[in-house]
Design a protein around this motif. Structure first.
Motif, PDB file in Angstrom:
ATOM      1  N   PHE A  36       0.827  -1.210   0.000  1.00 45.03           N
ATOM      2  CA  PHE A  36       0.000   0.000   0.000  1.00 45.03           C
ATOM      3  C   PHE A  36       0.857   1.253   0.000  1.00 45.03           C
ATOM      4  CE2 PHE A  36       0.240  -1.297   4.417  1.00 45.03           C
ATOM      5  CZ  PHE A  36       0.302  -0.133   5.177  1.00 45.03           C
ATOM      6  N   VAL A  37       2.131   1.157   0.370  1.00 43.50           N
ATOM      7  CA  VAL A  37       3.105   2.233   0.163  1.00 43.50           C
ATOM      8  C   VAL A  37       4.436   1.605  -0.240  1.00 43.50           C
ATOM      9  CG1 VAL A  37       2.090   3.964   1.715  1.00 43.50           C
ATOM     10  CG2 VAL A  37       3.769   2.366   2.611  1.00 43.50           C
ATOM     11  N   ASN A  38       5.158   2.288  -1.130  1.00 45.66           N
ATOM     12  CA  ASN A  38       6.523   1.876  -1.465  1.00 45.66           C
ATOM     13  C   ASN A  38       7.307   3.109  -1.882  1.00 45.66           C
ATOM     14  OD1 ASN A  38       4.937   1.489  -4.094  1.00 45.66           O
ATOM     15  ND2 ASN A  38       7.037   1.382  -4.802  1.00 45.66           N
ATOM     16  N   THR A  39       8.615   2.946  -2.037  1.00 48.25           N
ATOM     17  CA  THR A  39       9.467   4.103  -2.296  1.00 48.25           C
ATOM     18  C   THR A  39       9.229   4.736  -3.654  1.00 48.25           C
ATOM     19  OG1 THR A  39      11.267   2.662  -3.002  1.00 48.25           O
ATOM     20  CG2 THR A  39      11.301   3.402  -0.721  1.00 48.25           C
ATOM     21  N   GLU A  42      10.293   7.933  -8.315  1.00 47.76           N
ATOM     22  CA  GLU A  42      10.572   9.353  -8.480  1.00 47.76           C
ATOM     23  C   GLU A  42      11.204   9.930  -7.216  1.00 47.76           C
ATOM     24  OE1 GLU A  42      10.151  11.026 -11.288  1.00 47.76           O
ATOM     25  OE2 GLU A  42       9.220   9.346 -12.333  1.00 47.76           O
ATOM     26  N   PRO A  43      12.349  10.594  -7.347  1.00 49.50           N
ATOM     27  CA  PRO A  43      12.980  11.226  -6.183  1.00 49.50           C
ATOM     28  C   PRO A  43      12.037  12.257  -5.561  1.00 49.50           C
ATOM     29  CG  PRO A  43      14.432  11.312  -8.102  1.00 49.50           C
ATOM     30  CD  PRO A  43      13.099  10.814  -8.578  1.00 49.50           C
ATOM     31  N   GLY A  44      12.044  12.334  -4.232  1.00 53.50           N
ATOM     32  CA  GLY A  44      11.232  13.316  -3.531  1.00 53.50           C
ATOM     33  C   GLY A  44       9.799  12.901  -3.290  1.00 53.50           C
ATOM     34  N   SER A  45       9.438  11.683  -3.705  1.00 59.23           N
ATOM     35  CA  SER A  45       8.064  11.207  -3.553  1.00 59.23           C
ATOM     36  C   SER A  45       8.062   9.722  -3.196  1.00 59.23           C
ATOM     37  CB  SER A  45       7.277  11.370  -4.861  1.00 59.23           C
ATOM     38  OG  SER A  45       7.168  12.712  -5.241  1.00 59.23           O
ATOM     39  N   PHE A  46       6.960   9.282  -2.592  1.00 61.85           N
ATOM     40  CA  PHE A  46       6.726   7.853  -2.409  1.00 61.85           C
ATOM     41  C   PHE A  46       5.439   7.499  -3.141  1.00 61.85           C
ATOM     42  CE2 PHE A  46       4.360   9.671   1.124  1.00 61.85           C
ATOM     43  CZ  PHE A  46       3.241   8.865   1.253  1.00 61.85           C
ATOM     44  N   CYS A  47       5.214   6.216  -3.313  1.00 64.99           N
ATOM     45  CA  CYS A  47       4.051   5.740  -4.052  1.00 64.99           C
ATOM     46  C   CYS A  47       3.011   5.181  -3.084  1.00 64.99           C
ATOM     47  CB  CYS A  47       4.485   4.661  -5.047  1.00 64.99           C
ATOM     48  SG  CYS A  47       3.127   4.072  -6.073  1.00 64.99           S
ATOM     49  N   LEU A  48       1.780   5.595  -3.293  1.00 65.56           N
ATOM     50  CA  LEU A  48       0.640   5.152  -2.496  1.00 65.56           C
ATOM     51  C   LEU A  48      -0.286   4.378  -3.418  1.00 65.56           C
ATOM     52  CD1 LEU A  48      -0.844   5.667   0.299  1.00 65.56           C
ATOM     53  CD2 LEU A  48      -1.917   7.604  -0.842  1.00 65.56           C
ATOM     54  N   GLN A  49      -0.510   3.092  -3.143  1.00 66.05           N
ATOM     55  CA  GLN A  49      -1.435   2.288  -3.946  1.00 66.05           C
ATOM     56  C   GLN A  49      -2.823   2.421  -3.343  1.00 66.05           C
ATOM     57  OE1 GLN A  49       1.543   0.679  -2.923  1.00 66.05           O
ATOM     58  NE2 GLN A  49       2.561   0.901  -4.862  1.00 66.05           N
ATOM     59  N   ILE A  50      -3.719   2.993  -4.140  1.00 61.01           N
ATOM     60  CA  ILE A  50      -5.059   3.309  -3.656  1.00 61.01           C
ATOM     61  C   ILE A  50      -6.015   3.292  -4.854  1.00 61.01           C
ATOM     62  CG2 ILE A  50      -4.777   5.824  -3.884  1.00 61.01           C
ATOM     63  CD1 ILE A  50      -6.077   6.006  -1.023  1.00 61.01           C
ATOM     64  N   ASP A  51      -7.304   3.193  -4.594  1.00 63.02           N
ATOM     65  CA  ASP A  51      -8.293   3.062  -5.666  1.00 63.02           C
ATOM     66  C   ASP A  51      -8.255   4.249  -6.642  1.00 63.02           C
ATOM     67  OD1 ASP A  51     -10.835   4.976  -4.917  1.00 63.02           O
ATOM     68  OD2 ASP A  51      -9.741   4.293  -3.145  1.00 63.02           O
ATOM     69  N   MET A  52      -8.638   3.975  -7.881  1.00 63.83           N
ATOM     70  CA  MET A  52      -8.558   4.979  -8.952  1.00 63.83           C
ATOM     71  C   MET A  52      -9.394   6.224  -8.676  1.00 63.83           C
ATOM     72  SD  MET A  52      -6.376   4.279 -11.274  1.00 63.83           S
ATOM     73  CE  MET A  52      -6.879   5.393 -12.573  1.00 63.83           C
ATOM     74  N   ASP A  53     -10.571   6.071  -8.066  1.00 57.51           N
ATOM     75  CA  ASP A  53     -11.386   7.250  -7.764  1.00 57.51           C
ATOM     76  C   ASP A  53     -10.627   8.199  -6.835  1.00 57.51           C
ATOM     77  OD1 ASP A  53     -13.479   6.364  -9.341  1.00 57.51           O
ATOM     78  OD2 ASP A  53     -14.615   5.531  -7.656  1.00 57.51           O
ATOM     79  N   TRP A  75      -2.962   3.487 -13.474  1.00 56.03           N
ATOM     80  CA  TRP A  75      -2.847   2.470 -12.428  1.00 56.03           C
ATOM     81  C   TRP A  75      -3.371   3.020 -11.110  1.00 56.03           C
ATOM     82  CZ3 TRP A  75      -1.685  -2.376 -13.685  1.00 56.03           C
ATOM     83  CH2 TRP A  75      -1.088  -2.599 -14.913  1.00 56.03           C
ATOM     84  N   PRO A  76      -3.850   2.144 -10.225  1.00 58.33           N
ATOM     85  CA  PRO A  76      -4.345   2.600  -8.928  1.00 58.33           C
ATOM     86  C   PRO A  76      -3.182   2.922  -7.976  1.00 58.33           C
ATOM     87  CG  PRO A  76      -4.552   0.220  -9.071  1.00 58.33           C
ATOM     88  CD  PRO A  76      -4.047   0.698 -10.417  1.00 58.33           C
ATOM     89  N   ALA A  77      -2.450   3.959  -8.334  1.00 59.61           N
ATOM     90  CA  ALA A  77      -1.298   4.392  -7.545  1.00 59.61           C
ATOM     91  C   ALA A  77      -1.062   5.869  -7.815  1.00 59.61           C
ATOM     92  CB  ALA A  77      -0.055   3.591  -7.916  1.00 59.61           C
TER      93      ALA A  77
END
Length: 113
Positions: A36-39, A42-53, A75-77
């Motif tokens: 549900f979260v990963n690095t 992109e520098p300066g940001s993390f990735c949040l996997q969440i629904d498309m809406d 993608w749902p991220a």
């Protein structure tokens, strides 16, 4: 207030069933076998996997914090800038992503070739 990966992961790990893992060879926090979260890429940001809406809503309402590079489009991220004016909302979105992934079926194992 600026966040960093360590503070994001530490918060995510306080959520029920969360565990430190990897996703696509990157540090990640998973629940129910799903990140549900990963690095992120992109520098300066993390990735949040969440629904498309929610992805669309966040990008529209707070583009200074929530964004997508071409790698994540469709993608749902969503990428989340560590340098945010609203870390409390970011934490709320981490909780929402956790709940979304926790409610999905556990991924099936990959077949060995």
């Amino acid at each position: 207030m600026s966040l960093d990966w360590d503070s994001v992961a530490a918060f995510a790990l306080t959520l029920p069933g969360a565990e430190l893992s990897t996703s696509y060879s990157q540090p990640a926090v998973k629940v129910n076998g799903r990140a549900f979260v990963n690095t992120g890429h992109e520098p300066g940001s993390f990735c949040l996997q969440i629904d498309m809406d929610t992805v669309l809503l966040l990008k529209e309402t707070e583009p200074a914090t929530y964004w997508q590079s071409p790698h994540y489009e469709g993608w749902p991220a969503v990428l989340v800038r560590y340098d945010t004016d609203d870390p409390e909302r970011v934490r709320a979105m981490i909780e929402r992503a956790h709940a979304w992934q926790a409610g999905r079926p556990r991924p099936r194992g990959r077949k060995k070739a």
